[in-house]
Design a protein around this motif. Structure first.
Motif, PDB file in Angstrom:
ATOM      1  N   THR A   6      -3.987  16.428   0.224  1.00 12.79           N
ATOM      2  CA  THR A   6      -2.574  16.394   0.594  1.00 12.79           C
ATOM      3  C   THR A   6      -2.306  15.254   1.568  1.00 12.79           C
ATOM      4  O   THR A   6      -1.281  14.571   1.488  1.00 12.79           O
ATOM      5  N   LYS A   7      -3.240  15.026   2.473  1.00 10.59           N
ATOM      6  CA  LYS A   7      -3.120  13.905   3.414  1.00 10.59           C
ATOM      7  C   LYS A   7      -3.170  12.579   2.669  1.00 10.59           C
ATOM      8  O   LYS A   7      -2.489  11.617   3.039  1.00 10.59           O
ATOM      9  N   THR A   8      -3.984  12.523   1.612  1.00  8.27           N
ATOM     10  CA  THR A   8      -4.048  11.323   0.777  1.00  8.27           C
ATOM     11  C   THR A   8      -2.695  11.071   0.123  1.00  8.27           C
ATOM     12  O   THR A   8      -2.258   9.919   0.000  1.00  8.27           O
ATOM     13  N   VAL A   9      -2.023  12.132  -0.300  1.00  3.56           N
ATOM     14  CA  VAL A   9      -0.691  11.998  -0.896  1.00  3.56           C
ATOM     15  C   VAL A   9       0.275  11.403   0.121  1.00  3.56           C
ATOM     16  O   VAL A   9       1.071  10.512  -0.195  1.00  3.56           O
ATOM     17  N   LYS A  10       0.191  11.854   1.371  1.00  3.51           N
ATOM     18  CA  LYS A  10       1.130  11.433   2.408  1.00  3.51           C
ATOM     19  C   LYS A  10       0.811  10.062   2.985  1.00  3.51           C
ATOM     20  O   LYS A  10       1.713   9.279   3.308  1.00  3.51           O
ATOM     21  N   GLN A  11      -0.497   9.738   3.104  1.00  4.76           N
ATOM     22  CA  GLN A  11      -0.877   8.516   3.798  1.00  4.76           C
ATOM     23  C   GLN A  11      -1.642   7.532   2.919  1.00  4.76           C
ATOM     24  O   GLN A  11      -1.336   6.350   2.893  1.00  4.76           O
ATOM     25  N   GLY A  12      -2.654   8.022   2.223  1.00  5.35           N
ATOM     26  CA  GLY A  12      -3.454   7.143   1.382  1.00  5.35           C
ATOM     27  C   GLY A  12      -4.352   6.213   2.168  1.00  5.35           C
ATOM     28  O   GLY A  12      -4.547   6.362   3.374  1.00  5.35           O
ATOM     29  N   SER A  13      -4.895   5.237   1.482  1.00  6.84           N
ATOM     30  CA  SER A  13      -5.805   4.276   2.106  1.00  6.84           C
ATOM     31  C   SER A  13      -5.019   3.204   2.857  1.00  6.84           C
ATOM     32  O   SER A  13      -3.789   3.180   2.826  1.00  6.84           O
ATOM     33  N   LYS A  14      -5.753   2.317   3.504  1.00  9.17           N
ATOM     34  CA  LYS A  14      -5.114   1.211   4.215  1.00  9.17           C
ATOM     35  C   LYS A  14      -4.911   0.045   3.254  1.00  9.17           C
ATOM     36  O   LYS A  14      -5.304  -1.098   3.511  1.00  9.17           O
ATOM     37  N   SER A  15      -4.280   0.325   2.142  1.00  7.83           N
ATOM     38  CA  SER A  15      -4.103  -0.683   1.114  1.00  7.83           C
ATOM     39  C   SER A  15      -2.612  -0.947   0.915  1.00  7.83           C
ATOM     40  O   SER A  15      -1.783  -0.597   1.755  1.00  7.83           O
ATOM     41  N   THR A  16      -2.265  -1.549  -0.214  1.00 10.17           N
ATOM     42  CA  THR A  16      -0.866  -1.871  -0.481  1.00 10.17           C
ATOM     43  C   THR A  16      -0.074  -0.604  -0.798  1.00 10.17           C
ATOM     44  O   THR A  16      -0.636   0.437  -1.133  1.00 10.17           O
ATOM     45  N   LEU A  17       1.244  -0.708  -0.710  1.00  6.50           N
ATOM     46  CA  LEU A  17       2.110   0.427  -1.024  1.00  6.50           C
ATOM     47  C   LEU A  17       1.893   0.874  -2.468  1.00  6.50           C
ATOM     48  O   LEU A  17       1.848   2.075  -2.757  1.00  6.50           O
ATOM     49  N   LYS A  18       1.739  -0.087  -3.372  1.00  8.33           N
ATOM     50  CA  LYS A  18       1.514   0.230  -4.780  1.00  8.33           C
ATOM     51  C   LYS A  18       0.221   1.025  -4.953  1.00  8.33           C
ATOM     52  O   LYS A  18       0.181   2.013  -5.694  1.00  8.33           O
ATOM     53  N   ALA A  19      -0.836   0.595  -4.261  1.00  7.59           N
ATOM     54  CA  ALA A  19      -2.125   1.288  -4.351  1.00  7.59           C
ATOM     55  C   ALA A  19      -2.020   2.699  -3.802  1.00  7.59           C
ATOM     56  O   ALA A  19      -2.564   3.646  -4.376  1.00  7.59           O
ATOM     57  N   ARG A  20      -1.314   2.866  -2.694  1.00  3.91           N
ATOM     58  CA  ARG A  20      -1.160   4.202  -2.098  1.00  3.91           C
ATOM     59  C   ARG A  20      -0.372   5.128  -3.019  1.00  3.91           C
ATOM     60  O   ARG A  20      -0.638   6.325  -3.089  1.00  3.91           O
TER      61      ARG A  20
END
Length: 201
Positions: free
Chosen positions: A111-125
């Protein structure tokens, strides 16, 4: 030997097939996630084949914990590889592994991945978020008729829905419960009950 909280390495070596050590299993997780720019089907299949012979929940939980940690990584490829590895294992392994995956900490991290994701581009997140939502929703539908397995997944999907995320509808390609083969540790009667419950989903 990988860190095992409160349990000796000797115990785990006794509970894991001789040709597979916990270090071996965790090493494959590392190689399949951090070590690859793209999903490695051969490594994913190799890990699934080894885990097929392992039913001890503490060993399986260590593998799930290592995959959960990969979702905290900053690289997009690592996060996506971890999600795809989870998907592959859930589609091919027995009920013992599915129970290990029905873990509140894992669903919270997804769920945190859904909200924040990696430190990558917006498209990647957005790609990471879409995949995490899809997996939670798929597992929720797959195991909704088996509370002991599905409660965590169903609650996770409901939580995302309440937060305003769109839960994808079931697709024609989506397979109902191909991953929950009867536990290798079950008795023959228990196996029949598991199969019946799975068939009824």
């Amino acid at each position: 030997m990988a860190h095992l909280s409160g349990t000796s390495a000797a115990f785990y070596s006794a509970k894991t097939p001789d040709r597979y050590s916990l270090d071996d299993l965790l090493s494959i997780v590392d190689k399949a996630t951090v070590g690859c720019e793209a999903p490695d089907a051969s490594l994913n299949a190799q890990l699934a084949a080894r885990l097929t012979e392992i039913t001890d929940p503490r060993v399986l939980s260590e593998v799930v914990r290592r995959m959960r940690k990969k979702l905290k990584e900053k690289r997009h490829s690592t996060v996506m590889n971890a999600l795809l590895l989870m998907e592959h294992l859930m589609d091919h392994l027995h009920t013992d592994f599915v129970l290990a995956m029905a873990n509140l900490k894992l669903i919270k991290q997804m769920t945190k991945t859904v909200k924040q994701g990696s430190k990558s581009t917006l498209k990647a997140r957005k790609i990471e978020a879409k995949k995490a939502i899809y997996l939670i929703a798929t597992w929720a539908r797959r195991y909704s008729g088996s509370p002991a397995i599905g409660r965590v997944f169903v609650d996770g999907a409901e939580n995302l829905k309440e937060k305003g995320y769109r839960i994808p509808k079931e697709t024609k390609e989506e397979k109902p419960v191909v991953s929950a083969r009867p536990s290798l540790a079950c008795s023959s009667n228990e196996r029949r009950d598991v199969v019946k419950n799975i068939t009824d989903l």
